[in-house]
Structures are given as structure tokens and as C-alpha cells.
Design an enzyme around this catalytic site. Structure first.
Site, mmCIF file in Angstrom:
data_model
loop_
_atom_site.group_PDB
_atom_site.id
_atom_site.type_symbol
_atom_site.label_atom_id
_atom_site.label_comp_id
_atom_site.label_asym_id
_atom_site.label_seq_id
_atom_site.Cartn_x
_atom_site.Cartn_y
_atom_site.Cartn_z
ATOM 1 N N ASP A 55 0.898 -1.157 0.000
ATOM 2 C CA ASP A 55 0.000 0.000 0.000
ATOM 3 C C ASP A 55 0.938 1.208 0.000
ATOM 4 O OD1 ASP A 55 -1.539 2.194 0.548
ATOM 5 O OD2 ASP A 55 -2.331 1.459 2.468
ATOM 6 N N LEU A 77 5.977 2.868 -11.164
ATOM 7 C CA LEU A 77 4.879 3.104 -12.115
ATOM 8 C C LEU A 77 3.532 3.256 -11.418
ATOM 9 C CD1 LEU A 77 5.754 0.306 -14.743
ATOM 10 C CD2 LEU A 77 6.404 2.721 -14.856
ATOM 11 N N ALA A 79 0.376 4.418 -9.860
ATOM 12 C CA ALA A 79 -0.245 5.755 -9.853
ATOM 13 C C ALA A 79 -1.720 5.599 -10.181
ATOM 14 C CB ALA A 79 0.407 6.657 -10.896
ATOM 15 N N TYR A 145 -5.148 15.055 -12.049
ATOM 16 C CA TYR A 145 -4.136 14.049 -12.385
ATOM 17 C C TYR A 145 -2.813 14.750 -12.707
ATOM 18 C CZ TYR A 145 -1.421 10.799 -15.214
ATOM 19 O OH TYR A 145 -0.398 10.047 -15.720
ATOM 20 N N PHE A 171 4.431 10.728 -23.116
ATOM 21 C CA PHE A 171 3.250 11.287 -23.781
ATOM 22 C C PHE A 171 2.269 10.117 -23.962
ATOM 23 C CE2 PHE A 171 6.066 14.718 -24.030
ATOM 24 C CZ PHE A 171 5.391 15.855 -24.455
#
Length: 303
Positions: A55, A77, A79, A145, A171
Site C-alpha cells: 500500500d 509506475l 499511480a 491528475y 506522452f
């Protein structure tokens, strides 16, 4: 040092390993002989030597994982990445505080990996009209975000003198296995099922779409590179509008879709043109080859 020690496999910790990008990256790293330690978010997930529960919002949990894994590399990574996510505070809890917890855990247990690669997002640039956004452009996020990623980057930079960190700003990118709340998979699914019509927002927005396989190759190459204390765009520099993608998918499948513009899908904060400059990336990792977007589309349609 015995020859057995010399051959110790490289240990790489990947947070968000079960996500879209994580699955491709893990496969690549395993293929190169890394021992990959994946973190999984679920409370009930069984743990193994290479799968640890995490967590990310818990400092204690982060310390335990870093202490247990003591990885050579960390690729972060994990997110909340869907812009339409319903609780704004979650973006900050996970994307900002979660990342801070990970860095503080390294400091707390006295572990310095060879490299920490932290995924941000090109969304931090906001509504910039340019066909070559480079890393010197100002950060002007237009949603929670993007704001959380911008805040995360600012916080991470304060650690550049303490840990070997590289921030990547991918991107848009896509590929097989991306969920259909993202645009390209939604378009591909409609063509694959030969649906009569598709509802979209503004089809004239232009994006620099990369192939997920190119993105993870770039991440891997950057891990191996000398680069640290840097921010790097991961992109191709080639824009495509949704209109062009629809047309190409139609050509590839021989199927015509009726395009219905749904005003509910037209976001007021929609960025019209988001195209990156890959110049810095190419300087740092010149051997990474881009994958033409039409090849990506063909690959996805063939799934």
C-alpha cells in the site's frame, strides 16, 4: 568475491507491475535475466519472494518492501492515471505522498539503488500549443491528475542530491491490453467488433501516440544509462488526430464506423495538440527505435 557472487542477477523492483505498462516492462526485464520483484496493491494477494504487497500510501509498508527487496533498480509506475477518477484527493495521496513514501523508505533503511526511474506524465505541460514540447517548457497542469504529477515532480527534485533519480514524462501511448476507457483501445474494440457507430468527443485533438513496447524499451535503456537528476520526455514527436486514427483503422479493417460526437465527451480542458520533442531522449538512449503508429494500430487490431 567468488564467481557465484559475480553472477548475482540484477534485482529490479517494479511498483504498479500488474498495470498496463508494468506487465510489458516486467516481461522485458525477465527476458534480460533480471530478478523482478513486483508490488501488488490488493490486501489479499498472496506474497512470494518476487511478489510483495504494497500500500504505497503507507510509509511502514514502503519501508518493509525496500528492506525486504533491497533492489538494484526501482521503477515506480504505481499511480492513479485515469483522468476521470472520481476522488480528487486520491491523486495526491497515491501520486505525491506515495512517491515520497518510497523515497523516504530508501533513506530510512539506508538503501541507495543504482537508479530510480519515476514515471510522471506529459499531462504536466497542460494546454500548450506546440508541435515540439521539450523538457524546458513550463509546467501548467489543467486537471487533478496532471497537478498531482507536477507536485510529485517538484517534490522528487528535492531528492536529486540524495538518490540517483530519473523522472520520465511519457506522452500518450497505447497497445494491446490497455483498458477501453482510453481512446485508442476504444476505437480498436469498435472496429474489431464491427460496431455500427462510435461515440467520441473532439476527434480533431492531436496526440503524440507511442507504442507501449517502445515506451518500456526506453525505460529499460534509461535505467542502464548514466542519466540521473534529469527529466526526460518519452515520445515520438509525431502527432496523430483521432480523425486520422479512425480513418487508418477503417482502411486496415475495411469497416466503416458512423462517428457520433457526444458533447458530454468534449472536455473544456481538452488539450488540442500535445506533441513532444524526443530530442533529449534520443541523445541519452540513441539505440531505442520508435515503432510507427500504424504498426501499433495493426498489432492491436490483430489481437
Amino acid at each position: 568475491m567468488s564467481s557465484a557472487d559475480a553472477k548475482q542477477p540484477i534485482r529490479t523492483l517494479v511498483t504498479g507491475a500488474s498495470g498496463f505498462t508494468g506487465r510489458y516492462l516486467v516481461d522485458n526485464l525477465l527476458g534480460r535475466g533480471h530478478t523482478v520483484i513486483e508490488t501488488v496493491a490488493g490486501r489479499n494477494e498472496p506474497e512470494t519472494p518476487t511478489r510483495l504487497r504494497l500500500d504505497i500510501t503507507s510509509p511502514d509498508a514502503c519501508r518493509r518492501v525496500i528492506e525486504t527487496a533491497r533492489p538494484d533498480y526501482i521503477v515506480h509506475l504505481a499511480a492513479i492515471s485515469f483522468v476521470g477518477h472520481n476522488d480528487p484527493l486520491d491523486f495526491y495521496r497515491v501520486n505525491v505522498i506515495g512517491t515520497l513514501n518510497l523515497l523516504e523508505a530508501c533513506a530510512a533503511v539506508g538503501h541507495t539503488p543504482r537508479k530510480l526511474l519515476i514515471a510522471s506524465s506529459a499531462n504536466v505541460y497542460g494546454n500548450v500549443t506546440s508541435d515540439a514540447i521539450d523538457e524546458t517548457f513550463p509546467v501548467t497542469p489543467v486537471n487533478h491528475y496532471a497537478a498531482s504529477k507536477a507536485a510529485m515532480e517538484t517534490m522528487v527534485r528535492t531528492w536529486f542530491d540524495r538518490l540517483p533519480i530519473l523522472i520520465v514524462r511519457p506522452f500518450n501511448y497505447t497497445g494491446r491490453g490497455q483498458t477501453s476507457n482510453f481512446l485508442v483501445p476504444k476505437i480498436v474494440e469498435h472496429f474489431a467488433r464491427r460496431e455500427p457507430a462510435i461515440e467520441l468527443g473532439n476527434i480533431d485533438v492531436a496526440r503524440d501516440f507511442s507504442d507501449v513496447r517502445y515506451v518500456v524499451s526506453a525505460y529499460e535503456a534509461l535505467l542502464d544509462s548514466e542519466a540521473a537528476a534529469e527529466t526526460v520526455n518519452v515520445c515520438t514527436g509525431t502527432p496523430y488526430t483521432l480523425r486520422e486514427i479512425l480513418s487508418a483503422a477503417s482502411d486496415l479493417t475495411g469497416h466503416e464506423l458512423e462517428i457520433q460526437i457526444n458533447p458530454a465527451f468534449v472536455r473544456q480542458t481538452d488539450v488540442k495538440m500535445l506533441v513532444g520533442s524526443p530530442a533529449k531522449l534520443r541523445t541519452l538512449v540513441p539505440k531505442v527505435e520508435t515503432i510507427p503508429f500504424m504498426d501499433t494500430l495493426r498489432w492491436m487490431l490483430a489481437a
